[in-house]
Design an enzyme around this catalytic site. Structure first.
Site, PDB file in Angstrom:
ATOM      1  N   ARG A   1       5.163  15.116  14.858  1.00  0.00           N
ATOM      2  CA  ARG A   1       6.438  15.711  14.471  1.00  0.00           C
ATOM      3  C   ARG A   1       7.444  15.500  15.600  1.00  0.00           C
ATOM      4  NH1 ARG A   1       5.268  15.397  10.083  1.00  0.00           N
ATOM      5  NH2 ARG A   1       5.021  16.955   8.443  1.00  0.00           N
TER       6      ARG A   1
ATOM      7  N   HIS B   1      10.070   7.209  10.768  1.00  0.00           N
ATOM      8  CA  HIS B   1       9.267   8.272  10.166  1.00  0.00           C
ATOM      9  C   HIS B   1       8.576   7.790   8.892  1.00  0.00           C
ATOM     10  CE1 HIS B   1       8.841  12.925   9.721  1.00  0.00           C
ATOM     11  NE2 HIS B   1       7.720  12.293   9.397  1.00  0.00           N
TER      12      HIS B   1
END
Length: 319
Positions: free
Chosen positions: A234, A282
């Site tokens: 993350r 991502h």
């Protein structure tokens, strides 16, 4: 308005809710599947499927049975102070897991076999070999986070031949792989790690954990001239100013980052053009809509048959 029970898709990401509405509707025809935008009776909503939903948007769903995260992470859910008090179920899908391991293997091998250097050699028409290229078993890789994703990546790195160890908040056992656990064993794990692969969840304890102080504890002497960071966990795990400082002063040799503090990565971020940084958008563990929808449909059918929630999230731990 139909009195059919509803599966509500609360999607705040770039692709929108519609692909998920369609995929779930095909698999669960006994439900009406719709997005937050359409009119609906809150009392008919039985399940919510969410990704970066607007905070507070799930309030008032008094008959909600469970909330499904549309990704492996759930920090976007547990950070909502008004989230209904029902089970949160995370995606545990072989397709997603395999894709994450593909990304990890790709970028560990790219650093190990100096892919960027040889790209430059090709551009410059340089025929230069490195007679000191180490074998995989001579390179110590550490996987930080040993959940489903981290454990799979660690095993596959081990199969290739890397000297793999793992660290997690609580003790885990992986055959043929040394494991460390808790704050007391973190420094020992870092000290033996030349390539650090991070697949941790984002929790209050892990926010900002990837900082200059942590990097300073990584193995200082390696073939690469310094430790290498890979983060596909993350963005909130990393202190990007600390990463840049560590790259500039030699505490880190290189970094490959798939997640960022702000996404999309701002155009003025120095990470875009730093010569020692590889940026991916991502997408390390992007899974197919069909695969995730099939997983969610199977879990809903399990719950409807009276089964207990599987793959539930501990809200206190945020994973």
């Amino acid at each position: 308005m139909s009195d059919t029970d509803i599966i509500l898709v609360a999607h705040g990401g770039g692709e929108g809710a519609e692909p998920w509405v369609q995929a779930l509707a095909e698999r669960l025809p006994q439900f009406r599947v719709q997005s937050l935008q359409g009119p609906f009776d809150p009392a008919r909503v039985r399940y919510a499927v969410a990704w970066k939903h607007p905070p507070g948007s799930l309030v008032g769903l008094d008959n909600l049975q469970a909330i499904f995260s549309l990704g492996a992470g759930v920090d976007h859910l547990v950070s909502d102070p008004d989230l209904p008090d029902v089970p949160i179920i995370r995606v545990v899908d072989p397709d997603l897991t395999s894709r994450m391991s593909e990304w990890v293997l790709l970028h560990v091998l790219a650093h190990h076999r100096q892919a960027r250097l040889y790209d430059w050699h090709q551009a410059e028409k340089l025929w230069e070999d490195d007679p000191h290229q180490p074998a995989a078993h001579e390179v110590r890789v550490g996987v930080m986070g040993l959940g489903v994703l981290g454990s799979d990546a660690a095993r596959k790195l081990d199969m290739i031949g890397f000297d793999v160890a793992g660290w997690s908040r609580t003790p885990k056992v992986l055959d043929t792989i040394d494991t460390y656990a808790g704050a007391a064993e973190l420094d020992a794990f870092l000290a033996r790690t030349e390539i650090l692969v991070v697949l941790l969840p984002l929790t209050p304890d892990t926010r900002g954990i990837l900082n200059h102080a942590l990097f300073a504890n990584l193995a200082r002497h390696s073939y690469f001239g310094g430790p290498i960071l890979l983060n596909a966990g993350r963005g909130g795990l990393q202190d990007e100013a600390g990463i840049l400082e560590a790259l500039e002063d030699g505490t880190l040799r290189a970094a490959t980052l798939d997640v960022f503090e702000t996404e999309p990565l701002p155009q003025d971020s120095p990470l875009w053009h730093h010569p020692a940084v590889t940026v991916t958008p991502h997408n390390a563990a992007i899974s197919s809509t069909d695969a995730v929808a099939a997983f969610i449909a199977g879990e809903i059918e399990h719950l409807e048959a009276g089964g207990a929630p599987r793959h539930g999230v501990d809200r206190g731990r945020a994973y």
